[in-house]
Design an enzyme around this catalytic site. Structure first.
Site, short mmCIF file in Angstrom:
data_model
loop_
_atom_site.label_atom_id
_atom_site.label_comp_id
_atom_site.label_asym_id
_atom_site.label_seq_id
_atom_site.Cartn_x
_atom_site.Cartn_y
_atom_site.Cartn_z
N ARG A 115 0.83 -1.21 0.00
CA ARG A 115 0.00 0.00 0.00
C ARG A 115 0.87 1.26 0.00
NH1 ARG A 115 -4.57 0.68 4.57
NH2 ARG A 115 -2.74 1.16 5.83
N LYS A 163 -2.55 7.02 0.95
CA LYS A 163 -2.33 7.33 2.37
C LYS A 163 -1.23 8.40 2.42
CE LYS A 163 -1.93 4.95 6.80
NZ LYS A 163 -2.94 5.73 7.50
N GLU A 193 -15.79 6.72 6.69
CA GLU A 193 -14.79 6.07 7.55
C GLU A 193 -14.47 6.98 8.73
OE1 GLU A 193 -10.97 5.48 5.63
OE2 GLU A 193 -11.18 7.32 4.50
N1 PMP Z 1 -9.01 4.92 7.30
C1 PMP Z 1 -8.08 5.85 7.57
C2 PMP Z 1 -8.34 7.26 7.16
C3 PMP Z 1 -6.88 5.50 8.23
O1 PMP Z 1 -5.95 6.41 8.50
C4 PMP Z 1 -6.69 4.15 8.62
C5 PMP Z 1 -5.43 3.76 9.34
N2 PMP Z 1 -4.41 3.43 8.45
C6 PMP Z 1 -7.69 3.22 8.31
C7 PMP Z 1 -8.84 3.64 7.65
C8 PMP Z 1 -7.54 1.77 8.67
O2 PMP Z 1 -6.58 1.16 7.85
P1 PMP Z 1 -5.68 -0.04 8.36
O3 PMP Z 1 -6.63 -1.10 8.83
O4 PMP Z 1 -4.93 -0.45 7.16
O5 PMP Z 1 -4.83 0.47 9.45
#
Ligand code: PMP
Length: 295
Positions: free
Chosen positions: A55, A154, A187
């Site tokens: 990612r 990200k 989210e």
């Molecule tokens: N959404 C956002 C905006 C985030 O910053 C994160 C944390 N990385 C997540 C969802 C969850 O992703 P992950 O399970 O890969 O940590």
């Protein structure tokens, strides 16, 4: 780690924290021009390392940032950083910023990215709230739409999420859920959202969210446990009326939600399905992962 000095990976070297410095002309600092990952190690094993590194490189590609090392070297550097700090349970932050340039925003003026890896001890993010549930609000600020800045990237620019987090803080809540540009549940500021309704687990589709690695893991867990799981647009009304709500993320893990905007969710918290998923997730973190130390 408290006894020893924390070591930070900075551009190929492990240096004491006090010496881990980068330029104030770094465009990551000046403009949020960079990408990052948050990764977790459980008992000496790094959880979903390949997925996080993939990612990171996808995010970097989207902003035309060339990470100056192969994925394999990046994984080695992450493992080395955890090992150098003698950590078993750790939160790992990988940041690749555009690097030093001038005061203009043009990334072409930045010849060399900075690669930073920080590893710290990590306790459960929400402490004893995993047994009680967290309280969330919905933020009035909407998630940036994918045609403006795709949330799949990200990037180091988290201002959208920070604005929502400020609202959670002001409301005395543990976390904020953002709605997408059309008003559907999107989210959290650092986590994905799930609701349970009549025995089925639903989560918003991928187009407006960060594709959470914990989210994917939880969807797999549901399939293994025979719990129906579907991606679907969720309205605010559906969120309030859900039997169960939980958030997922590397830091949050699987966090049950007790209240949304003052509305109590379900009969008990964690609800029965959330509890099964939490337990299965915990088991998985115990048995999976890339070893940091010789086993
Ligand atoms: N959404 C956002 C905006 C985030 O910053 C994160 C944390 N990385 C997540 C969802 C969850 O992703 P992950 O399970 O890969 O940590």
């Amino acid at each position: 780690m408290s006894e020893r000095e924390q070591l930070i990976y900075l551009n190929g070297e492990l240096v004491p924290r006090e010496e881990a410095k980068i330029s104030v002309y770094d465009h990551g600092f000046l403009y949020g021009d960079g990408v990052f990952e948050g990764i977790r190690a459980y008992d000496g094993r790094i959880f979903k390392l390949d997925e996080h590194v993939d990612r990171l490189y996808d995010s970097a590609k989207a902003i035309m940032l060339e990470i100056p090392m192969t994925k394999e070297k990046m994984k080695e550097a992450i493992i080395e950083t955890v090992r150098a700090n003698e950590l078993r349970d750790a939160y790992i932050r990988v940041v690749v910023s555009r690097g030093e340039g001038d005061l203009g925003l043009d990334p072409e003026k930045c010849p060399e990215p900075n690669v930073v890896i920080i590893a710290e001890p990590m306790e459960p993010l929400y402490g004893d709230l995993y047994e009680k549930g967290i309280e969330v609000i919905t933020a009035s600020v909407r998630r940036i739409p994918p045609d403006a800045l795709d949330p799949k990237i990200k990037s180091c620019n988290y201002l959208n999420n920070i604005l929502a987090k400020i609202q959670a803080n002001l409301a005395g809540a543990d976390e904020a859920i953002m709605l997408d540009h059309e008003g559907y549940v999107c989210e959290g500021t650092g986590d994905n959202v799930f609701v349970v309704e009549d025995g089925t687990v639903y989560t918003p589709p991928e187009d407006t969210i960060l594709r959470g690695i914990t989210r994917a893991t939880v969807m797999e867990i549901c399939e293994e446990l025979g719990i129906p799981v579907e991606e679907k647009r969720i309205t605010l009304g559906e969120l309030y009326a859900a039997d169960e709500v939980f958030l997922t993320g590397t830091a949050a893990e699987v966090a049950p939600v007790r209240k949304v905007d003052g509305r109590k969710i379900g009969e008990e918290c964690p609800g029965p399905i959330t509890r099964r998923i939490m337990e299965a997730f915990r088991e998985l973190t115990k048995k999976e992962g890339t070893p940091v130390y010789e086993e």
